[in-house]
Structure formats: structure tokens, C-alpha cells
Design an enzyme around this catalytic site. Sequence first.
Site, mmCIF file in Angstrom:
data_model
loop_
_atom_site.group_PDB
_atom_site.id
_atom_site.type_symbol
_atom_site.label_atom_id
_atom_site.label_comp_id
_atom_site.label_asym_id
_atom_site.label_seq_id
_atom_site.Cartn_x
_atom_site.Cartn_y
_atom_site.Cartn_z
ATOM 1 N N PRO A 214 140.055 -13.137 59.525
ATOM 2 C CA PRO A 214 139.204 -12.777 58.494
ATOM 3 C C PRO A 214 139.377 -10.871 58.609
ATOM 4 C CG PRO A 214 139.031 -12.625 60.994
ATOM 5 C CD PRO A 214 139.933 -13.676 61.116
ATOM 6 N N HIS B 246 142.575 -6.418 59.435
ATOM 7 C CA HIS B 246 141.099 -6.617 59.734
ATOM 8 C C HIS B 246 141.087 -5.215 60.210
ATOM 9 C CE1 HIS B 246 137.730 -8.754 61.887
ATOM 10 N NE2 HIS B 246 136.998 -8.744 61.025
ATOM 11 N N CYS C 48 143.682 -10.018 68.052
ATOM 12 C CA CYS C 48 142.280 -10.155 68.306
ATOM 13 C C CYS C 48 140.741 -10.943 67.835
ATOM 14 C CB CYS C 48 142.138 -8.767 67.046
ATOM 15 S SG CYS C 48 142.581 -7.237 68.672
ATOM 16 N N HIS C 49 140.814 -11.462 66.086
ATOM 17 C CA HIS C 49 139.641 -12.109 66.043
ATOM 18 C C HIS C 49 140.891 -13.667 65.242
ATOM 19 C CE1 HIS C 49 138.637 -7.638 65.834
ATOM 20 N NE2 HIS C 49 138.082 -8.786 66.448
ATOM 21 N N GLY C 50 142.481 -13.525 64.846
ATOM 22 C CA GLY C 50 142.842 -14.629 64.942
ATOM 23 C C GLY C 50 143.159 -14.468 63.263
#
Lengths: 176, 690
Positions: free
Chosen positions: A155, A121, A140-142
Site C-alpha cells: 500500500p 505508507h 505493518c501492512h506489507g
Amino acid sequence: MTTASSADHPTRRDFLYVATGAAAAVGAAATVWPLVAQMNPDAATIAAGAPIEVDLTPIGEGQDIKVFWRGKPIYISHRTKKQIEEAQNVPLSSLPDPQPDSARVKPGHDQWLVVIGICTHLGCIPIAHEGNYDGFFCPCHGSQYDSSGRIRQGPAPANLVVPPYQFVSDTKIQIG
Amino acid sequence: MSGPSDFQPTNPALKWIERRLPIFGLVHSSFVAYPTPRNLNYWWTFGAILSMMLAVQILTGVILAMHYTPHADLAFQSVELIVRNVNYGWLLRNMHACGASMFFFAVYIHMFRGLYYGSYKEPREVLWILGVIIYLLMMATGFMGYVLPWGQMSFWGATVITNLFSAVPYLGETIVTWLWGGFAVGNPTLNRFFSLHYLLPFVIAGVVVLHVWALHVAGQNNPAGVDIKTEKDSVPFTPHATIKDMFGVTCFLIFYSWFIFYMPNYLGDADNYIPANPGVTPAHIVPEWYYLPFYAILRSIPNKLAGVVCMFGAIIILAFLPWLDNAKTRSSKYRPLAKQFFWIFVVVCILLGYLGSQPPEGVYVIAGRILTVCYFAYFLIVLPLLARIETPRPVPNSIADDVLSRSRGKIATAASIALAFVVAGGLFAGSTQTARAEEGGNAPPAQKWSFSGPFGMYDRGSLQRGLKVYKEVCSACHGLSLIAFRNLADPGGPGYSPAQAAAFASEYKIKDGPNDQGEMFERPGRPADYFPSPFPNEQAARVANGGAAPPDLSLITKARSYKRGFPQFVFDFFTQYQEQGPDYVSAILRGFEEKTPAGITIPEGSYYNTYFPGHAIKMPKPLSDGQVTYDDGSPTTVAQYAHDVTTFLMWAAEPHMEARKRIGMQVFVFLIIFAILMYFTKKKVWADAH
Ligand code: FES
């Protein structure tokens, strides 16, 4: 400038101007090149990125280590039977970035997964043995990766990258 | 003169911007329509040359700062690694280091031009004073920049120059400690100098804007020194002045490139290739050539405070020039006496520069004092007096008249300019050379080297044999810490393949670690490793070698030199002779004598060497005939060993020399063609103006 050309040799003056301008452009371009090229990695950095050898003997089943190559963290996981099966049995059609497990490990060395530990990502480092897929979880963003380092959820657009490496012997790999 | 412009862009987008920010009008009125006197000569192109040099220095400086480490332990090495490892690092560093000299060279011509043509007189006083401020800022910037490589001259230059402030009564010590950020020049000093060295060029750029602004308000002076009166007196700045300036800049670039590509160390000091050592002062502390006249003034005055005051006074006095010389006639062309005194003053400055590079003893001191008096007398006595007693010749009525009267004799002017250039360049540039003396030894005989001259290349066979000699003999005591094994396979080097270099590396044991157990361990060398040094630290090296630590050899051929003397150093500039280092190193290796000649006593533990300064060297004779076997049939003699190992060490000191010379040749061919094109373009553009 063309309109200013004298009547008897209308082209000679233009030619001179064009030649001078062209030479100036060539000179400018040649000057810019070193100023740009200097920002590329220098010779010492490139040399320091030479291949490294890693001994696998201390890594027990279900364990993993992190080594650095070219400034990047590389995960070397000794996968359990369960992890290997999960990785092999998942239907490819259900994967966002379909890739069979066999394409991500070396033949005959199914238990060893070697991936660059950088989330596809935005570059954070995923945590091993976390998440819902027995693989990696990026805080960080899963993003969630499975036991083959493939993206399953979140993501990130692609699987964890497998670095160039080969088995020097059964217990030793060379990365790079 | 550059009043509000009536320039209007036609493009609607540009129009939109122009209504809100009239920048195109500003540029147009200042650099396009701006009326330039028609009679300007090439001395006036130095304004453009200086602008270019400022841009070059800022650009290359910003780039070098990307790779440089401002730390006392790492700075020296980081500069060398820039030169060796960064893509085109050697080029950027040479451009920046020689660029400083070129900048000063151009600024001196610019200043002398202003002096000769009275460019400081009413209404250009502020313009002139701004120039003096720029010059002072340049001196500060140049000084701090010279400290950054953290060599011996950097360190001791910094020490000596900052100590000038200790002459201030009562506060001296406090000021100096404050400047250093410590009790001596050290890491805090280096850090702040780096910061300020990065800052000041932008301050200079700001003052340059004011300088140009003031210039555009007062209008340019010109060789006749009369103002523009009618349209006939002027030409528009673009294309006329622009093209002429660009031609001047191109010619200057040829001169500049000579240094960058062929004589990069000509203006430097060999001692600055020795890392800073707070315990040893070099025999001669010499500043960069552009400070030498002021340094000579400083040393001429036997009192510390007075010396410092005079040195700064010599610069500050320039700011008062507009009031010291109040003669009505501007240009010295029409002032027969002022013209003569001007040239005497130029000679005084050059001689002061020469004295600044000489040791402060004997006749040099006396000469220095006389010339110091002359320097100040020019400003304080000659100029004020001339303003009263001199009868100037009549000046032309207008610039147009001046142009008509001097359209002949132009070639002579051009030739004399070129000649003056060459002579002044050679003299000024070379004056520092004499100071790099290694005194007390005989001059080493000049040898034939494969790498000398504009087409010189390293002899591969010699490099390979030299490496063998280094490995089998020298490396027992001397390190080669800036060379990595991979360099042996670099283009322009000994010509080994990467595999051979790797095999060579694997014969060495390299300390690495700590490992997972926290312990250091040894492993075989890899191409990326650097040659290991024979001793773990300097103290160990010192103890094992009778009190003298064997120097690292990576830069030895650049860090050693010997006195060339006048006029030899002037010829060196043209013949591109720069092999003092190799000549010296190979002479030392061959200069050992069994018997000490009568009349010379060599202390216990030292050996007699013909070429070593003072003759007593701590290194025993390292090479003897037959000691190293050669597989290629070359003679196994000391002379051959010395030649080979020196060639190898020259390569170690400058691994990219072949690329430098090759690119230099391309640049020269290009610049000469371009200069010819520019010349004819300029002639065409000016055809209707003459
Ligand atoms: S960087 Fe890993 S999820 Fe965004």
C-alpha cells in the site's frame, strides 16, 4: 448599525465602529499568533537537529546500521554487488514510483544506500533484508521495498526518502 | 429576571438547533437583552475583567503545561527552558505569572466594590457566597501554581503553608504527611500540586457559571442600591454593558501589560530564581503579595492553632457578611458612617498586607495584633452595630433619578478611580519588595546600565567582553548551565555569527556517550551544547571551595536583590527600575577590601566584602586590574570587568529581554489607540442612554 446613524453625520459613527472593530480584529489576530507559534519545535529541539557525522568503516558488505537523526531512524546499507545490479537493472516502467538507482545514491558510492527508515505508507519502520526484493519489508501492512529503497509492492505510495547527506571522505558521511 | 426568552433565530439551521437546544435564546436573554442598571460605574467592569483573566490564565496555563515537566529534578530547569527556548515562551510565562497577580488585584477590587455597595445583601446572599468560594479556590490554585517553578520560595512556601494543617489537633501530622505524599515536601508533592493546579481553574470556571447564574436571577446591584423598577432604569446588556466592559478590559490590559513587558519580576521574589534546596531556608519566607494580609494575621497570633484558625476565619467570615450586616440600605453612598468605616477597613487591609511582608519582630508584631483586632472588629462589631444605630440618608426613588442627579461630577469620579488604581497598585504590588532584603550589607550603588528602562538594549561590546571575563575568570568555579553556545549567535545577544558560535563551542570538551562500546567519551563542543559546569556535582564544588558551592551564574542577576525600602519601591514601579540584581552583582565584584574595617571580624577562609550581607564572603577577590586583556581598547580595570561581566550575566539571565521590550512597545501603542477608539465607541453607544 447604519440605520441608527444620525442624520447629520451619517458616516462618522460608522467609521468609528468599523475602525474599532478592525482594531479589535488586528489585536485578536496578533494575540493568537504566539499561542499558535509556541507549538512549533523550540530552539533547543531545532539546534539538536543539527547535522551528524557517521563513520562507515565498521559496516561490512551486506550489512547495515541504523542511526538517528532528528528523531528519525536512518538506514545505512552497504549493498552487495548483487543488490546493486538488481537495483540498476530493474525496468523503470515496472516501478510504482519510478526513480533510477543512480538518483538515490551518490555518484561513485554505489555500494552505499542511505534512506530514512520510515515506511511511506503510515510511518512504521520496515525491516531490512526481508521481503521479495532483497530490500525492506514493512510488517505493518506489507509494503515491500527493493535494494534501492523503492516501493515495489503493497500500500505504500512512494519510495523510502533519501535524507540530505554528503560524503565528507570515502568512509564518512554527514547527514543533514 | 432573565426569564424564558422569546428570541427566535431566523436562519433555518439555527432554528432547527434552537428547537432542540435553546442555546441561542439563553445567550440572548443572558448577554444581549438582559436588563442592566443604567447607573453602573466602572467598578462594575471588574466582573468582565475577572472573566477575561480567568480565560487568560486557563489558556496560558494549558499552553505552559505543554512544555513544563512536573518533576522535582527537572521542574526548575523546564520553566527556564520554556522562557528561553519555546517560541514566545517568555511572553506566555510572564502572562501567566503576572496574570495571577492581576487576577487577585481585580478580585480584590471586585470584593471591595461588593462590600461598599452592599452587593451581598438580600436577595444576593448566595451570589456573594459563591464569590467567596471562588476566592478560596483562587487562593488554593494560586498557591499551588507558585510551587510549580520549584524555586526556593516555591519549596519553602509549600512547606510553610502545608504545615498550617499540622496545627489540627491529633490529626495534624497525618494530614500533612498525606498532603505531601512523603515525609517532607518533595517530588510527590510537586506532582499532585501540578495535577490540582490544572484541575482547580476548571472548578473555578464551573462556580463562575453558578455565580453568573445567581447574578442573572437576582439582577445586578448598582451604585444606588435600588432595584430596577421600570424600563427607564435599565439598558440592554448588549451593546451598552458589553462595550463598557470591553473598554474597562482594555484599560486593564494596559495595566497588565506594564507588568508583562516591563516589570515581569516586580511582583516576584528573587529567591525563586534559586532552585529549590531542602537544606536551606531563605532568610525571609514571604508569600505572594495577595496572601500577605492573611499571613500577617497568622503571624500576629502567638498560638499556632489559634493563628491558623484566625487566618482561615478571616476569609470564612466573609461568607457570613450578609447576616452580620443587616442594614436595610444597600449602598454605602447613603450610609455616612458605614462609608467611613469601609475606607478605614480598606486601609487596615493594606497595612496588614504591608506588615505581612515585614519581618515578624518588634513594632511590626504589635501593629499586626492591633490591625488583626481591627479586621475582625469591622465584621463582628462595627457592621452589626451600624445596622442598628446608623440613620441612612434617603436613597433615590429609582435608578433613573440617580442617573439624573449624578450626571455631573463624573469626571471627578473617573479621575479618583484612576488615582486610586495607581496608588493601590503601586502600594499593594510593591509591598512585597521590601521583604526581599539582603540584610547586613550596604546598599549597592545604582549603576548606569545600557539595558535599563523601556528602550534598554544590551551593549554588544560589553556582552562580548563580559563573555571573555566569564570564560577566563568566573568559569573556573561557576557554571552557566542554562546557556548553550548557539545562544551566542541569537538575536538580542552578544552578536556573534553562527560560525563564530560554533568555533567558540569547539574549543570546549563536552562529555558525551555512551558509545557503542558503552563508554562515555569526550568530544569537541557543538552549538547545541550547553556551557559545561566546572564541577561534576555540588558536593565536588563544595569541597573544592572551602565548603561553599559557587552558584551557577545563569540566573544570578535575577536571583539576587537587595532591600529597596518604602517609598522607593513605589517609585520603582513607575520608573521601571529593576536592576537590583545587576547592581548587587557588580557591587560584590568591586566590593572586596584588603583591610577588614575595625570592629568586624571575618572568619578564617572568608574575605571581607563591603556589599555582601554580613560582609564575610567565601569567594576570594576574583578580579584585579589588567587580569583580562581587551582587544577593543576598553579600560582593563576591575570596575570595567565588573560592569561587562554583569551585563553579560544579565543577558544570560534574560536572553529575550530586547524582544520583550520591543514587543511591549508595540503592544502599548496598540492598546492605547484601541482604548481611545473604545472610549469614543462607548460614548456613542451610550449617547442616547444618558
Ligand atoms: S506503514 Fe508500512 S505498510 Fe503500512
